[in-house]
Design an enzyme around this catalytic site. Structure first.
Site, PDB file in Angstrom:
ATOM      1  N   ASP A 139       0.840  -1.204   0.000  1.00  0.00           N
ATOM      2  CA  ASP A 139       0.000   0.000   0.000  1.00  0.00           C
ATOM      3  C   ASP A 139       0.872   1.249   0.000  1.00  0.00           C
ATOM      4  O   ASP A 139       2.068   1.197   0.284  1.00  0.00           O
ATOM      5  CB  ASP A 139      -0.905  -0.014   1.240  1.00  0.00           C
ATOM      6  CG  ASP A 139      -2.053   0.971   1.149  1.00  0.00           C
ATOM      7  OD1 ASP A 139      -2.372   1.419   0.028  1.00  0.00           O
ATOM      8  OD2 ASP A 139      -2.642   1.288   2.192  1.00  0.00           O
ATOM      9  N   GLU A 142       2.690   4.673  -4.364  1.00  0.00           N
ATOM     10  CA  GLU A 142       2.737   5.491  -5.582  1.00  0.00           C
ATOM     11  C   GLU A 142       4.111   6.176  -5.809  1.00  0.00           C
ATOM     12  O   GLU A 142       4.425   6.411  -6.982  1.00  0.00           O
ATOM     13  CB  GLU A 142       1.636   6.567  -5.546  1.00  0.00           C
ATOM     14  CG  GLU A 142       0.226   6.045  -5.731  1.00  0.00           C
ATOM     15  CD  GLU A 142      -0.330   5.318  -4.513  1.00  0.00           C
ATOM     16  OE1 GLU A 142      -1.312   4.572  -4.663  1.00  0.00           O
ATOM     17  OE2 GLU A 142       0.249   5.476  -3.427  1.00  0.00           O
TER      18      GLU A 142
END
Length: 349
Positions: A139, A142
């Site tokens: 998680d 990005e």
């Protein structure tokens, strides 16, 4: 519970000790989790998948070996400020770029350095020694930052030389560093965060996949972010969706798109992650989500419980029927996934 099939249990960041990667709160609210996984899940042939975040907590007291080893071996992304890299005023930090996520200030692994993959795998091995997981959930990769660019003044680059101010085109309608690391962040291979940003989930996914393949184990990895070619190493889920009919509808398009992009094992959090679901919405979403390639019910901590067994009997009955249909089709799913992995194409059509 209530005769619902379940073959996997997941842990979000609340299971960690102070939100530190590769830990669990063994002396606090998650005491006994390791025993539960072995005695309740694995003995019943169920699987366990915990979360791992991209940012590693910066802990200066020497108590967190993951950070200590990464710092000593220069395995983190470096500050874009050359003055700080050459003569760091922050004692002992060796020019590491500061980010900020759940544990507070964080350092981000530099996967362009070949040694970082070995360090990552070593930490996963240590984590497995504590908690016998069967897959991993990547998680915030990005990579996400709670600061917009730099988090501390010493990382700020002179506006006259900052890459951000030299771009001839700024994609999107907001600051390119919005909830991202500084574009000037420097990597081992000499490139910057501007060049590397989209590669982070791919390189992290490759290292994580290698941990499993080194053990002769089939990787089961779900990633929030992805890049071209990543379907060979990880699957994907659509991240923090909302408990709305709009997001239920959008999930179908998202899965089709990711299948086109070569990531066939894809899903969206059933009943929505953010916000309070309703019985009608959760019923409809479960009936749809049971047939997602990747099917998981997941919600944020503050929201109402949305496990199927919490609803009235008539709603439970339709949910149970849909989930049992999924299990009836599971061999077909597996076969078709294998075929598209060999021949290409889309699983969800």
């Amino acid at each position: 519970a209530n005769n619902f099939p379940m073959d996997g249990l997941w842990s979000d960041i609340d299971h960690m000790y102070k939100y530190r990667d590769f830990t669990f709160n063994k002396n606090g609210s998650y005491a006994g989790l390791d025993t539960f996984v072995e005695n309740e899940l694995h003995k019943a042939n169920r699987k366990y998948v915990p979360i791992v975040d991209a940012g590693v907590a910066i802990v200066r007291d020497g108590s967190y070996s993951t950070f200590n080893d990464g710092l000593q071996n220069a395995l983190f992304i470096q500050s874009g400020n050359k003055k700080r890299r050459d003569d760091d005023p922050i004692n002992g930090m060796n020019g590491v770029l500061y980010g900020k996520v759940w544990p507070g200030y964080t350092a981000f692994p530099d996967f362009s350095n070949p040694k970082t993959s070995d360090w990552w795998i070593s930490n996963l091995k240590h984590y497995y020694d504590q908690l016998h997981f069967d897959g991993l959930w990547l998680d915030m990769n990005e990579a996400t930052n709670f600061c917009n660019g730099t988090c501390i003044p010493d990382d700020v680059v002179d506006p006259q030389v900052s890459i951000k101010n030299k771009l001839f085109y700024n994609p999107g309608s907001r600051d390119i560093e919005f909830e991202c690391l500084s574009m000037d962040g420097l990597y081992y291979d000499g490139f910057t965060e501007l060049d590397h940003h989209s590669l982070f989930p791919l390189l992290q996914g490759i290292a994580t996949s290698k941990y499993f393949t080194d053990k002769k184990q089939k990787p089961f990895i779900i990633s929030r972010s992805s890049f071209v070619g990543q379907g060979k190493y990880t699957a994907h889920w659509s991240g923090d969706n909302h408990s709305t009919w709009k997001h239920l509808n959008a999930s179908v398009v998202e899965i089709f798109n990711m299948n086109i992009f070569g990531m066939n094992f894809m899903g969206s959090d059933i009943c929505g992650y953010v916000g309070k679901t309703t019985p009608e919405l959760c019923q409809a979403w479960t009936n749809l989500g049971a047939f997602y390639p990747f099917s998981r019910n997941h919600e944020d901590i503050p929201d109402v419980g949305q496990e199927p067994y919490r609803f009235d009997d008539p709603i439970q009955a339709t949910m149970r029927h849909a989930l049992r249909w999924r299990y009836a089709l599971i061999r077909y799913y597996y076969t078709q996934m294998y075929l598209v992995s060999i021949n290409g194409g889309m699983f969800w059509k």
